[in-house]
Design an enzyme around this catalytic site. Structure first.
Site, PDB file in Angstrom:
ATOM      1  N   THR A 181       0.846  -1.189   0.000  1.00  0.00           N
ATOM      2  CA  THR A 181       0.000   0.000   0.000  1.00  0.00           C
ATOM      3  C   THR A 181       0.882   1.239   0.000  1.00  0.00           C
ATOM      4  O   THR A 181       1.959   1.240   0.596  1.00  0.00           O
ATOM      5  CB  THR A 181      -0.951  -0.004   1.212  1.00  0.00           C
ATOM      6  OG1 THR A 181      -1.749   1.174   1.161  1.00  0.00           O
ATOM      7  CG2 THR A 181      -0.230  -0.052   2.535  1.00  0.00           C
ATOM      8  N   GLU A 325      -4.925  -2.764   4.310  1.00  0.00           N
ATOM      9  CA  GLU A 325      -4.576  -3.331   5.613  1.00  0.00           C
ATOM     10  C   GLU A 325      -5.677  -4.234   6.167  1.00  0.00           C
ATOM     11  O   GLU A 325      -5.479  -4.935   7.148  1.00  0.00           O
ATOM     12  CB  GLU A 325      -4.318  -2.192   6.627  1.00  0.00           C
ATOM     13  CG  GLU A 325      -3.025  -1.415   6.417  1.00  0.00           C
ATOM     14  CD  GLU A 325      -3.161  -0.291   5.387  1.00  0.00           C
ATOM     15  OE1 GLU A 325      -4.121  -0.311   4.567  1.00  0.00           O
ATOM     16  OE2 GLU A 325      -2.292   0.604   5.387  1.00  0.00           O
ATOM     17  N   LYS A 432      -6.161  10.182  -4.132  1.00  0.00           N
ATOM     18  CA  LYS A 432      -6.657   8.969  -4.776  1.00  0.00           C
ATOM     19  C   LYS A 432      -7.380   9.337  -6.065  1.00  0.00           C
ATOM     20  O   LYS A 432      -8.420   9.958  -6.039  1.00  0.00           O
ATOM     21  CB  LYS A 432      -7.575   8.200  -3.847  1.00  0.00           C
ATOM     22  CG  LYS A 432      -7.608   6.732  -4.218  1.00  0.00           C
ATOM     23  CD  LYS A 432      -8.266   5.901  -3.166  1.00  0.00           C
ATOM     24  CE  LYS A 432      -7.793   4.455  -3.249  1.00  0.00           C
ATOM     25  NZ  LYS A 432      -8.586   3.563  -2.430  1.00  0.00           N
ATOM     26  N   TRP A 437      -3.444   5.500  -5.881  1.00  0.00           N
ATOM     27  CA  TRP A 437      -2.812   6.539  -5.063  1.00  0.00           C
ATOM     28  C   TRP A 437      -1.748   7.325  -5.823  1.00  0.00           C
ATOM     29  O   TRP A 437      -0.998   6.756  -6.603  1.00  0.00           O
ATOM     30  CB  TRP A 437      -2.129   5.916  -3.849  1.00  0.00           C
ATOM     31  CG  TRP A 437      -3.062   5.343  -2.840  1.00  0.00           C
ATOM     32  CD1 TRP A 437      -3.121   4.040  -2.468  1.00  0.00           C
ATOM     33  CD2 TRP A 437      -4.042   6.035  -2.042  1.00  0.00           C
ATOM     34  NE1 TRP A 437      -4.086   3.873  -1.505  1.00  0.00           N
ATOM     35  CE2 TRP A 437      -4.660   5.072  -1.226  1.00  0.00           C
ATOM     36  CE3 TRP A 437      -4.462   7.361  -1.961  1.00  0.00           C
ATOM     37  CZ2 TRP A 437      -5.680   5.400  -0.330  1.00  0.00           C
ATOM     38  CZ3 TRP A 437      -5.465   7.684  -1.078  1.00  0.00           C
ATOM     39  CH2 TRP A 437      -6.056   6.722  -0.275  1.00  0.00           C
TER      40      TRP A 437
HETATM   41  P1  AMP Z   1      -6.433   1.202  -0.337  1.00  0.00           P
HETATM   42  O1  AMP Z   1      -5.595   0.728   0.787  1.00  0.00           O
HETATM   43  O2  AMP Z   1      -5.652   1.555  -1.551  1.00  0.00           O
HETATM   44  O3  AMP Z   1      -7.536   0.237  -0.606  1.00  0.00           O
HETATM   45  O4  AMP Z   1      -7.107   2.563   0.095  1.00  0.00           O
HETATM   46  C1  AMP Z   1      -7.866   2.672   1.250  1.00  0.00           C
HETATM   47  C2  AMP Z   1      -8.359   4.076   1.411  1.00  0.00           C
HETATM   48  O5  AMP Z   1      -9.188   4.437   0.294  1.00  0.00           O
HETATM   49  C3  AMP Z   1      -9.225   4.303   2.620  1.00  0.00           C
HETATM   50  O6  AMP Z   1      -8.451   4.478   3.795  1.00  0.00           O
HETATM   51  C4  AMP Z   1      -9.978   5.563   2.194  1.00  0.00           C
HETATM   52  O7  AMP Z   1      -9.181   6.721   2.348  1.00  0.00           O
HETATM   53  C5  AMP Z   1     -10.198   5.331   0.715  1.00  0.00           C
HETATM   54  N1  AMP Z   1     -11.512   4.684   0.478  1.00  0.00           N
HETATM   55  C6  AMP Z   1     -11.771   3.379   0.301  1.00  0.00           C
HETATM   56  N2  AMP Z   1     -13.104   3.170   0.109  1.00  0.00           N
HETATM   57  C7  AMP Z   1     -13.698   4.381   0.173  1.00  0.00           C
HETATM   58  C8  AMP Z   1     -15.059   4.845   0.067  1.00  0.00           C
HETATM   59  N3  AMP Z   1     -16.071   4.028  -0.157  1.00  0.00           N
HETATM   60  N4  AMP Z   1     -15.263   6.171   0.217  1.00  0.00           N
HETATM   61  C9  AMP Z   1     -14.246   7.035   0.429  1.00  0.00           C
HETATM   62  N5  AMP Z   1     -12.962   6.657   0.528  1.00  0.00           N
HETATM   63  C10 AMP Z   1     -12.675   5.350   0.410  1.00  0.00           C
END
Ligand code: AMP
Length: 547
Positions: A181, A325, A432, A437
């Site tokens: 990540t 995570e 994002k 990212w």
């Molecule tokens: P990742 O580890 O790349 O899956 O990213 C996780 C992060 O994406 C979370 O901590 C949020 O900041 C963002 N995220 C994931 N799902 C959502 C959602 N439904 N709405 C807003 N932000 C989200």
């Protein structure tokens, strides 16, 4: 036998193979659709495990993939994990130096790569510091891969091996998966998934308040299989005995529409950008969505208008939130009993209710839990059987992110009286864009490395199509012409980062607004940029309250 009844992935494969031998798996490739059954799938999975064993892969070895969503990738999902090795899915959209770091950090033994990604892998392995890879396997033609050695083509790699393979009894603590990540600073951090984590994640998503999938479903994961196992869908779809449809490399809206229509997809999953593409496509082309029952939207917030649009087409939106995570699902925005009123869409646009098995707390700056009033906000902390408690071989990041078994998510949320979580901000300094990212800190460092720049900050601003896009705010050295500087910065960033990381705009300001402790007050710039009228280039050095 030790491990025979542990919580592992093997019984999910066994169930699909024995109960649903004729159920289909469909995969889109450059040469059309591949179609076979769970019986054939299970044979190929065993053949693949035999091949990996012959290559010398043993318990604990990591097998990396740089692949899009297709049946061969899915074969690795069960073969690698059930033989006791670890499936390490790598995001090919990352900057190449991140991929090199990830391969080094994980010490991958074998790398499976799609033909269209051979160049990326070739470039990445040129700068790795270690030399752990003993075999490359390409998912197609290997003739363009001269410098990757030894390399074999996937189908011949499999064909030479025996479809008889005895799965070992594994302890549930055996690592099964791995994903990296992207953090605010530094290189990506590794997250390991044990069999127990993936098993419990599968079971919670299979519960009625998760994303249940059964043998009447046809599942289309558009979310990439390198993104936390396509949100775990291939595992839960197998457990449920569903037909699965893999959309292949970079599916366009027209291709998704045709898969949804022709394969009678009942449940599909992807980030909002994907569904926006389908919405736009359907403004000029009719698509039959009558089979589609549910769409899982996550990774970024699902806009209310999108939920309404799907409602209008008779499709239920399951808005989900999660993180790498946590394998990754944490919340799903179901409508609670008694709340099926006019406000239901607004509720469902929130990130939703914790899935069964997950606990959370929301803490303010003083470490106190905030009341559930939908107003007061704090950082979301979570814990549960599928939530990791550490980063791989990274004590510093682990100490920063975990406390007493809780994962500090970096998401700032409110909780309303009904227990619905809503993300209102993000502490982590990343952007994002379209589900991927972008590190604002890396961009800032690169921009500030230019002689014509005194100071700069990069901010994520709201964008209809990509949810967020980076904008650079630059304080130029006096006398530097802005147009020239922008052109030079764009050219230099394109060399250092993937094209889609380059900021959409370079705004010139007199000073970067700062908080009392000297940090960039990005919130101020973001808010002003979002309401263009209020944008003021003349920020003075006055202190802004802490973020
Ligand atoms: P990742 O580890 O790349 O899956 O990213 C996780 C992060 O994406 C979370 O901590 C949020 O900041 C963002 N995220 C994931 N799902 C959502 C959602 N439904 N709405 C807003 N932000 C989200």
């Amino acid at each position: 036998m030790p491990g025979a009844t542990d919580q592992t992935l093997r019984p999910f494969l066994w169930r699909a193979e024995r109960l649903y031998p004729e159920t289909e798996l469909v995969s889109r490739g450059h040469d059309g659709l591949t179609r076979y059954t769970y019986t054939e799938y299970a044979d190929r999975v065993k053949q693949l495990a035999s091949a990996l064993r012959a290559t010398g892969v043993t318990a604990g070895d990591r097998v990396a993939t740089l692949c899009w969503n297709h049946h061969r990738h899915f074969e690795l999902y069960f073969a690698v994990t059930s033989m006791g090795a670890q499936l390490h899915t790598i995001n090919p959209l990352l900057p190449t130096d991140h991929i090199s770091h990830i391969i080094d950090d994980a010490g991958d033994r074998v790398v499976f790569v799609d033909p269209s990604l051979l160049e990326t892998v070739t470039e990445a392995v040129q700068t790795t510091e270690t030399d752990t890879i003993t075999q490359f396997v390409t998912m197609g033609d290997a003739s363009n891969a001269s410098s990757l050695d030894p390399i074999e083509e996937y189908d011949s790699y499999l064909d030479a091996h025996d479809p008889a393979f005895e799965w070992p009894a594994l302890a549930e603590s055996t690592p099964a998966g791995m994903c990296y990540t992207s953090g605010t600073t530094g290189k990506p951090k590794g997250v390991e998934y044990t069999h127990q984590m993936l098993w419990s994640h599968t079971m919670t998503t299979q519960s009625p308040q998760g994303i249940p999938i059964d043998d009447t479903d046809v599942v289309l994961p558009v979310v990439p299989m390198f993104h936390v196992n396509a949100w775990g869908m291939p595992f839960s779809a197998t457990a449920g005995g569903a037909k699965q449809v893999f959309p292949g490399p970079a599916p366009e809206p027209a291709e998704l529409a045709s898969l949804i229509e022709n394969e009678a997809v009942t449940i599909a999953a992807g980030v909002p950008t994907v569904w926006l593409g389908l919405q736009e496509y359907m403004t000029h082309t009719a698509v039959d969505l009558s089979a589609l029952e549910r769409v899982v939207i996550g990774g970024s917030a699902a806009p209310e208008s999108m939920i309404d649009w799907f409602d209008g087409h008779g499709v239920e939106v399951l808005h989900a939130w999660g993180m790498t995570e946590m394998a990754p699902i944490g919340t799903v925005s179901h409508t609670k009993a008694g709340l099926e009123d006019a406000n239901a869409t607004a509720k469902r646009a929130k990130q939703g209710l914790a899935v069964p098995g997950l606990e959370f707390r929301v803490v303010d700056d003083t470490g106190e839990e905030v009341p559930w009033d939908g107003e007061q906000f704090g950082e979301l902390w979570v814990r549960g059987p599928w939530v990791t408690t550490e980063y791989f071989a990274n004590e510093r990041a682990t100490a920063d992110t975990f406390e007493d078994g809780w994962l500090k998510t970096g998401d700032v949320v409110t909780v309303d009286e009904d227990g619905y979580l809503e993300i209102v901000d993000r502490i982590k300094d990343v952007i994002k864009s379209g589900g991927e990212w972008i590190s604002s800190v890396e961009l800032e460092n690169a921009i500030m490395g230019h002689d014509g720049v005194e100071e700069a900050t990069v901010v994520g601003v709201a964008d209809d199509r990509w949810q967020e896009r980076p904008i650079a705010f630059v304080v130029a050295v006096a006398s530097t012409p802005h147009d020239e500087l922008t052109a030079e910065l764009e050219a230099s960033l394109k060399e250092q980062f993937p094209k889609w990381w380059v900021p959409d705009a370079f705004e010139y300001i007199d000073a970067v607004p700062k908080t009392a402790t000297g940090k960039f007050a990005k919130r101020v710039l973001r808010a002003e940029y979002d309401s263009t009228d209020a944008f003021d280039a003349s920020h003075s050095e006055e202190a802004i309250p802490e973020e």
